[in-house]
Write a protein that holds these residues in place. Sequence first.
Motif, short mmCIF file in Angstrom:
data_model
loop_
_atom_site.label_atom_id
_atom_site.label_comp_id
_atom_site.label_asym_id
_atom_site.label_seq_id
_atom_site.Cartn_x
_atom_site.Cartn_y
_atom_site.Cartn_z
N ASP A 124 0.85 -1.19 0.00
CA ASP A 124 0.00 0.00 0.00
C ASP A 124 0.89 1.25 0.00
O ASP A 124 1.59 1.51 0.98
N ARG A 125 0.84 2.01 -1.07
CA ARG A 125 1.67 3.21 -1.18
C ARG A 125 0.97 4.46 -0.67
O ARG A 125 1.50 5.57 -0.82
N ALA A 126 -0.19 4.30 -0.07
CA ALA A 126 -0.90 5.46 0.46
C ALA A 126 -0.01 6.21 1.45
O ALA A 126 0.59 5.61 2.35
N GLY A 127 0.08 7.49 1.29
CA GLY A 127 0.89 8.31 2.18
C GLY A 127 2.30 8.52 1.70
O GLY A 127 3.04 9.32 2.29
N PHE A 128 2.70 7.81 0.65
CA PHE A 128 4.06 8.01 0.13
C PHE A 128 4.08 9.18 -0.83
O PHE A 128 3.42 9.17 -1.87
N THR A 129 4.83 10.21 -0.47
CA THR A 129 5.02 11.39 -1.31
C THR A 129 6.50 11.68 -1.41
O THR A 129 7.19 11.74 -0.38
N ILE A 135 14.31 11.70 -4.91
CA ILE A 135 13.42 10.57 -4.63
C ILE A 135 12.32 10.52 -5.68
O ILE A 135 11.92 9.43 -6.13
N ALA A 136 11.83 11.67 -6.10
CA ALA A 136 10.82 11.71 -7.16
C ALA A 136 11.38 11.11 -8.45
O ALA A 136 10.70 10.34 -9.15
N GLU A 137 12.63 11.45 -8.77
CA GLU A 137 13.25 10.91 -9.99
C GLU A 137 13.47 9.41 -9.87
O GLU A 137 13.22 8.66 -10.82
N LEU A 138 13.90 8.93 -8.69
CA LEU A 138 14.13 7.50 -8.49
C LEU A 138 12.82 6.71 -8.52
O LEU A 138 12.76 5.61 -9.06
N ALA A 139 11.78 7.29 -7.92
CA ALA A 139 10.48 6.61 -7.92
C ALA A 139 9.95 6.46 -9.34
O ALA A 139 9.31 5.45 -9.67
N LEU A 140 10.21 7.45 -10.19
CA LEU A 140 9.80 7.36 -11.59
C LEU A 140 10.66 6.36 -12.35
O LEU A 140 10.16 5.55 -13.14
N LEU A 302 16.66 12.39 8.51
CA LEU A 302 16.39 12.68 7.10
C LEU A 302 15.21 11.87 6.56
O LEU A 302 14.48 12.33 5.67
N LEU A 303 15.02 10.67 7.10
CA LEU A 303 13.94 9.81 6.63
C LEU A 303 12.61 10.07 7.33
O LEU A 303 11.59 9.54 6.92
N ALA A 304 12.63 10.90 8.38
CA ALA A 304 11.41 11.14 9.16
C ALA A 304 10.22 11.58 8.31
O ALA A 304 9.08 11.15 8.56
N PRO A 305 10.39 12.43 7.28
CA PRO A 305 9.23 12.82 6.47
C PRO A 305 8.59 11.65 5.71
O PRO A 305 7.48 11.79 5.20
N TYR A 306 9.30 10.53 5.65
CA TYR A 306 8.79 9.37 4.91
C TYR A 306 8.30 8.28 5.85
O TYR A 306 8.24 7.10 5.46
N ALA A 307 7.93 8.64 7.06
CA ALA A 307 7.46 7.65 8.03
C ALA A 307 6.37 6.79 7.41
O ALA A 307 5.42 7.29 6.79
N GLY A 308 6.50 5.49 7.59
CA GLY A 308 5.59 4.54 6.98
C GLY A 308 6.13 3.96 5.69
O GLY A 308 5.69 2.89 5.24
N ARG A 310 9.84 4.32 4.98
CA ARG A 310 11.28 4.59 5.05
C ARG A 310 12.10 3.51 4.34
O ARG A 310 13.11 3.81 3.71
N TYR A 311 11.68 2.25 4.45
CA TYR A 311 12.40 1.21 3.71
C TYR A 311 12.23 1.40 2.21
O TYR A 311 13.17 1.21 1.44
N ARG A 312 11.04 1.80 1.78
CA ARG A 312 10.82 2.05 0.36
C ARG A 312 11.83 3.08 -0.15
O ARG A 312 12.42 2.93 -1.23
N VAL A 313 12.03 4.13 0.63
CA VAL A 313 12.94 5.19 0.22
C VAL A 313 14.39 4.70 0.22
O VAL A 313 15.15 4.97 -0.72
N THR A 314 14.79 3.95 1.25
CA THR A 314 16.17 3.46 1.27
C THR A 314 16.42 2.46 0.15
O THR A 314 17.52 2.39 -0.41
N ARG A 315 15.40 1.69 -0.20
CA ARG A 315 15.55 0.76 -1.32
C ARG A 315 15.76 1.52 -2.62
O ARG A 315 16.61 1.15 -3.44
N LEU A 316 15.01 2.59 -2.83
CA LEU A 316 15.21 3.42 -4.02
C LEU A 316 16.61 4.01 -4.04
O LEU A 316 17.28 4.04 -5.08
#
Length: 339
Positions: A124-129, A135-140, A302-308, A310-316
């Motif tokens: 569930d990616r709800a809440g991921f911004t 991060i926007a470029e990596l997510a794309l 640095l990862l606090a804004p991505y709570a919920g 954070r692993y998704r962001v570190t994986r990217l």
Amino acid sequence: MTAAVAPASALVREWLAPFPLDVPLTLSVHRRGGGDPAYRTDAAGAVWRTSLTPDGPGTLRVRSRRTAVPGAAVPGAAVPGAAVPGEVVPGEVVPGEVVTGEAWGPGAGWLLDSLPAQLGCHDDRAGFTARHPVIAELALRYEGLRIGRSGRVFEALVPAVLEQKVVGREAHRAWRYLLGKFGAAAPGPAPDGMRVFPSPRTWARIPSWDWHRAGVEGVRARTISTAAAVAARLEQALEEDPAEADRRLKSLPGIGVWTSAEIRQRAMGDPDAVSVGDYHLPNAVGWTLARRTTDDDGMLELLAPYAGHRYRVTRLIELGGSRPPRRGPRMPVRDYRAF
């Protein structure tokens, strides 16, 4: 779709993923080095994995193809009459991935039943911004990445323990040796050399000299043996919330914050499990998000804004983020077999 019998005693299932999906990228988190006996890719781009399922050993081959479908469910949403998220429902034409799974062995049915979960149907990616341009470029760039769940806790625990405080080459060498000696041959027409994860009873009975030959010192060997004795109870963590699963795992001697996170990422698909204590990750996160090196505390800030997520962001970041210039020596590859 339901599984069907195919030639060569295989079971086959097709599943329509209602989101962009890169099968090799999503499953690659389970790959332990280039010679992993439990993971292969073939010339057609299909991924082969083996697993000791609750029903016994199994081999899974997964491939996909892009298609246009006349509508799809929102990932994670309930669809009347649908067995899992991903059943086609009326709507506009959207791109999708048709995933084909073939499986062999006593665990074939279990592997095919769990295939959507392995590929992130519950992610569930709800809440991921994306709050940083990188991060926007990596997510794309990696839009097909999903956080899947293997549903096998002890199977994720063993390689995580082998990777504790050592370089990857050392851990992967141990993994290859132990599966090669104690794992069973993969069912079906698997690529040469593929092996199935040994049973907890087998792990508990590995003699000290084989741990030594694998290059695994006593601390990691004892951690795995201790966990093997309670492996059935460890699987119950799959039914718990992330905090309780983390508590259960860390109650075992030798399982700390880093190892618990590595297990939950793979077995449970926890998108927020941060590998605190990793040798490289804090600097990778710090450099990618703030152009500075940092420690675990700085990484978590640095990862606090991505709570919920954070692993998704570190994986990217691990997949495509930048790294600080290397100024110190590399961690040495130790060889306990020579001690």
